[in-house]
Design a protein around this motif. Structure first.
Motif, short mmCIF file in Angstrom:
data_model
loop_
_atom_site.label_atom_id
_atom_site.label_comp_id
_atom_site.label_asym_id
_atom_site.label_seq_id
_atom_site.Cartn_x
_atom_site.Cartn_y
_atom_site.Cartn_z
N GLN A 115 0.95 -1.20 -0.13
CA GLN A 115 -0.03 0.01 0.30
C GLN A 115 0.81 1.26 0.12
OE1 GLN A 115 -3.24 0.13 3.09
NE2 GLN A 115 -4.03 1.66 2.20
N GLU A 116 2.07 1.11 0.67
CA GLU A 116 2.94 2.55 0.85
C GLU A 116 3.43 2.79 -0.63
OE1 GLU A 116 5.55 1.51 3.92
OE2 GLU A 116 4.30 1.59 5.48
N ALA A 117 3.78 1.57 -1.27
CA ALA A 117 4.49 1.84 -2.56
C ALA A 117 3.53 1.98 -3.69
CB ALA A 117 5.31 0.51 -2.83
N THR A 118 2.22 1.59 -3.71
CA THR A 118 1.48 1.56 -4.80
C THR A 118 0.03 2.60 -4.59
OG1 THR A 118 0.08 -0.26 -4.30
CG2 THR A 118 2.06 -0.46 -5.63
N GLY A 119 -0.12 2.85 -3.18
CA GLY A 119 -1.36 3.45 -2.62
C GLY A 119 -2.69 2.32 -2.76
N TRP A 120 -2.44 1.04 -3.18
CA TRP A 120 -3.42 -0.01 -3.53
C TRP A 120 -3.62 -0.63 -2.20
CZ3 TRP A 120 -1.30 -1.96 -8.86
CH2 TRP A 120 -1.97 -1.22 -9.62
N ARG A 121 -4.94 -0.86 -1.53
CA ARG A 121 -5.06 -1.58 -0.54
C ARG A 121 -5.34 -3.24 -1.01
NH1 ARG A 121 -9.12 -3.79 2.40
NH2 ARG A 121 -10.89 -2.80 0.96
N VAL A 122 -4.60 -4.09 -0.11
CA VAL A 122 -4.66 -5.44 -0.74
C VAL A 122 -5.99 -5.89 -0.20
CG1 VAL A 122 -3.86 -7.80 -0.57
CG2 VAL A 122 -2.50 -5.88 -0.91
N GLN A 123 -6.67 -6.57 -0.85
CA GLN A 123 -7.91 -7.02 -0.25
C GLN A 123 -7.70 -8.69 -0.01
OE1 GLN A 123 -10.49 -4.99 -3.88
NE2 GLN A 123 -11.91 -6.13 -2.52
N MET A 124 -8.04 -8.93 1.23
CA MET A 124 -8.10 -10.32 1.60
C MET A 124 -9.28 -11.02 1.67
SD MET A 124 -4.69 -10.85 2.71
CE MET A 124 -5.13 -12.25 3.36
N LEU A 125 -9.08 -12.18 0.61
CA LEU A 125 -10.25 -13.13 0.49
C LEU A 125 -10.28 -14.06 1.60
CD1 LEU A 125 -10.19 -13.61 -3.18
CD2 LEU A 125 -11.38 -11.93 -2.04
N ALA A 126 -11.32 -14.31 2.35
CA ALA A 126 -11.49 -15.60 3.30
C ALA A 126 -11.76 -16.50 2.58
CB ALA A 126 -12.64 -14.79 4.24
N LYS A 127 -11.51 -17.74 3.41
CA LYS A 127 -11.47 -18.93 2.63
C LYS A 127 -12.96 -19.10 2.02
CE LYS A 127 -8.89 -22.03 5.43
NZ LYS A 127 -8.90 -23.24 6.44
N GLU A 128 -14.00 -18.75 2.70
CA GLU A 128 -15.31 -18.94 2.08
C GLU A 128 -15.35 -18.09 0.80
OE1 GLU A 128 -14.62 -17.96 5.10
OE2 GLU A 128 -15.14 -20.09 6.35
N MET A 129 -15.23 -16.84 0.85
CA MET A 129 -15.05 -15.93 -0.13
C MET A 129 -14.31 -16.43 -1.51
SD MET A 129 -16.58 -13.47 -1.90
CE MET A 129 -17.36 -12.62 -0.45
N GLU A 130 -13.21 -16.88 -1.03
CA GLU A 130 -12.22 -17.58 -2.09
C GLU A 130 -12.82 -18.84 -2.92
OE1 GLU A 130 -7.69 -19.63 -2.36
OE2 GLU A 130 -8.12 -18.56 -0.47
N GLY A 131 -13.41 -19.57 -2.29
CA GLY A 131 -14.12 -20.54 -2.71
C GLY A 131 -15.60 -20.15 -3.58
N ARG A 132 -16.20 -19.15 -3.12
CA ARG A 132 -17.44 -18.59 -3.77
C ARG A 132 -16.66 -18.04 -5.06
NH1 ARG A 132 -19.19 -15.86 -0.22
NH2 ARG A 132 -20.38 -17.84 0.86
N ILE A 133 -15.61 -17.24 -5.17
CA ILE A 133 -15.06 -16.67 -6.41
C ILE A 133 -14.65 -17.79 -7.32
CG2 ILE A 133 -13.22 -15.08 -7.32
CD1 ILE A 133 -13.73 -13.54 -5.09
N GLY A 134 -14.12 -18.71 -6.76
CA GLY A 134 -13.67 -19.79 -7.71
C GLY A 134 -14.71 -20.58 -8.43
N ALA A 135 -15.92 -20.61 -7.74
CA ALA A 135 -17.25 -21.29 -8.08
C ALA A 135 -17.76 -20.51 -9.44
CB ALA A 135 -18.11 -21.36 -7.30
#
Length: 606
Positions: A115-135
């Motif tokens: 975030q300091e280098a790019t100004g972008w905040r990293v969005q963490m995907l929870a386990k359940e959300m990771e699976g939902r996006i994968g589906a």
């Protein structure tokens, strides 16, 4: 490069366990359903492996090293500039992190530096959300999905069920069930067990791991709330279709593809590749192939495995993936067929952003739309009219029977259901794409267009439709192919049924006729030059007992564009498809007779 509407551009950074993918996609209508990619690159940094890089104790997890963080930050800074060059709006850029970042001991520090280098905040995907996006990524990979879904990442693998039709997507309410059996994690675990096994062969600890995994998969499968309709369909079809995504499974898929028939496999795209359960489970053979590939590459001083799209890292993970595949098939015997997907975090996130109407679009039509002329719809209607309507009275006839040689009247065949409206529309859209090429190049470029050409990057097109479109477009330009490209045409035909191959030849020749009459692809309403009426016939040939197609071609009297001088060669080409020497497999093979009649039947108002 065609201009893109900036508001429809989306930049995504997928910080996976085994690599970081950067992409810019254009979700402008009408092609958004095929998730067009404007830019993509990959940083081959394994965030998972970096956390087990302590040479003194490779099994002890450590923080992500600063050198790895520096590499990631530098790549993100480059991508930020790239997004600016393309004009991607800042609100449309997402940096998404999955398990390797989520569980890293120095995850917070890692994300803060980004975030300091790019100004972008990293969005963490929870386990359940990771699976939902994968589906969602799997749903994006096909026109429709019905079955079980698994994703194999570096640190974990996930299981759920999915039903996707007409833009509506359903999956298990509990989300995906996650297991700590990722390709990299399992490789490390098996290596550790092997180092402990002093007796050689299969250790008790390895057998215990297999039993544990099998029990976990069985329990997870039993806990899934699979809809009764999906269960009934699986019972009727001999089991579930299993859709696989993730780098670990894709590597396994490319190894299977390297051995698939026809060989070499003609479509170098993993999305849509399908195998039987028995082929999927041929773990000993696939491990031997991977080992031989790595050995050959090593002897030649190469860094990578010589199997297409199987890196040295993926080759090293093959024994672990084989272990998982074997356990999975024992744990869930209800699997009947496997389909591999390209869909991952990028595809899942983008597909989520599409409205239901756009999701429901056929991906082939969406991908080909930008190539069509202003009259592509009318030309598609014309091509469709050249196919005789299927007669329900004859639907029970055996499609695989050869023509009758006993003198008895043959039952009518049916046009295969695979000749859908979207396929015909794609043919109409691409009918003129190669018009600027010399005759010796047009057939070849058209053959490759759905494979490595203009439709190569289009998402979610089936291998069958790619093969059919390639054959029809090639035929539209005369199918003049010099070696070795004629071999590709032959191998594409082997992916299809013989009636599909014959109808591809027929419709490709009809497309030539249409293009001769409409060289600019422009149909003027009320001044149509051409009309088709196709009917089935069972009284063809010298003996009057042959089955085939009668194509009536209506033209406008006095129109120089439909004079016999214009039509003669194309009409002969259509009729030649019906001659036995041009049947699939030759005179003793499969085909239908074709008779073409031309009449000036169009009036000034039709």
């Amino acid at each position: 490069m065609a201009p893109h509407s900036a508001s429809h551009l989306h930049g995504i950074v997928d910080m996976g366990s085994n690599g970081i993918r950067f992409s810019i996609s254009d979700l402008s209508p009408p092609t958004a359903r095929s998730l067009p990619t404007v830019f993509q690159s990959r940083l081959g940094v394994s965030l998972y492996a970096a956390q087990y890089s302590n040479p003194d104790n490779p099994h002890l997890r450590i923080p992500i090293p600063q050198s790895t963080i520096d590499s990631v930050v530098e790549a993100l800074r480059r991508f930020k500039i790239t997004c600016s060059d393309f004009g991607v709006p800042e609100p449309n850029i997402q940096v998404l992190a999955t398990e390797a970042t989520r569980t890293a001991p120095n995850s917070v520090e890692f994300r803060n530096q980004i975030q300091e280098a790019t100004g972008w905040r990293v969005q963490m995907l929870a386990k359940e959300m990771e699976g939902r996006i994968g589906a969602m990524g799997v749903a994006s990979s096909f026109q429709g999905v019905e079955g079980l879904v698994m994703d194999l990442g570096g640190g974990s693998t996930q299981l759920t069920w999915l039903s996707s039709h007409g833009g509506s997507i359903q999956t298990d309410p509990q989300g995906s069930i996650s297991f700590p059996y990722g390709a990299a994690a399992l490789t490390r675990q098996l290596s550790h067990l092997e180092s402990q096994d002093r007796g050689g062969g299969s250790s008790a600890a390895t057998a215990s791991l297999a039993a544990e995994m099998q029990s976990s998969f069985r329990a997870a499968y039993a806990s899934l709330s699979i809809p009764p309709a999906l269960q009934a369909a699986a019972a009727q079809n001999g089991g579930y279709t299993l859709y696989l995504s993730g780098g670990g499974f894709r590597g396994w898929g490319y190894l299977l593809m390297s051995q698939a028939q026809p060989k070499p496999y003609p479509i170098p795209i993993i999305n849509g590749f399908r195998v039987s359960k028995s082929d999927f489970q041929s773990v000993t053979r696939i491990q031997e192939i991977a080992a031989q590939s790595s050995s050959s590459a090593g002897k030649q001083g190469e860094e990578e495995s010589i199997i297409f799209r199987v890196s040295k890292r993926r080759a090293a993970q093959v024994p672990a993936v084989a272990f998982l595949v074997n356990v999975l098939c024992l744990a869930i015997p209800e699997i009947a067929e496997i389909r591999f997907c390209q869909g991952g975090v990028r595809e899942g996130v983008l597909f989520q952003r599409l409205d239901g109407e756009t999701r429901a679009l056929d991906p082939l039509s969406a991908a080909s739309a930008k190539f069509g002329s202003a009259s592509a719809c009318e030309i598609a209607d014309l091509l469709a009219d050249a196919l005789p309507l299927n007669n329900s009275k004859n639907s029970s006839s055996n499609k695989d029977n050869n023509h009758n040689r006993s003198g008895k009247r043959q039952e009518l065949e049916e046009v295969p259901a695979s000749f859908s409206r979207p396929l015909i529309r794609a043919l109409a859209d691409l009918l003129y794409e190669h018009a600027a090429l010399a005759k010796e190049s047009a057939s070849l470029a058209a053959l490759y267009a759905p494979l490595t050409g203009v439709l190569a990057s289009a998402h979610a097109i089936s291998h069958a439709h790619r093969a059919m479109l390639a054959l029809m477009l090639c035929q539209r330009w005369g199918a003049e192919l010099a070696p070795p490209h004629d071999s590709l045409q032959h191998r594409l035909r082997q992916l299809l049924s013989r009636d599909e191959v014959w109808w591809c030849g027929y419709l490709g020749k009809v497309a030539t006729l249409v293009a001769d009459v409409y060289p600019a692809g422009r149909v003027e309403t009320g001044r149509e030059r051409l009309a088709f009426n196709a009917t089935w016939a069972t009284d063809m040939g010298k003996k009057g007992v042959g089955a085939g197609v009668r194509l009536a071609v209506g033209t406008r009297a006095g129109d120089v564009m439909t004079s016999w001088a214009v039509l003669a060669d194309a009409v002969k080409g259509v009729e030649d498809v019906g001659k036995k020497k041009h049947w699939v497999g030759g005179p003793e093979g499969w085909g239908l007779r074709v008779e073409v009649s031309v009449e000036p039947s169009l009036s000034a108002t039709t």
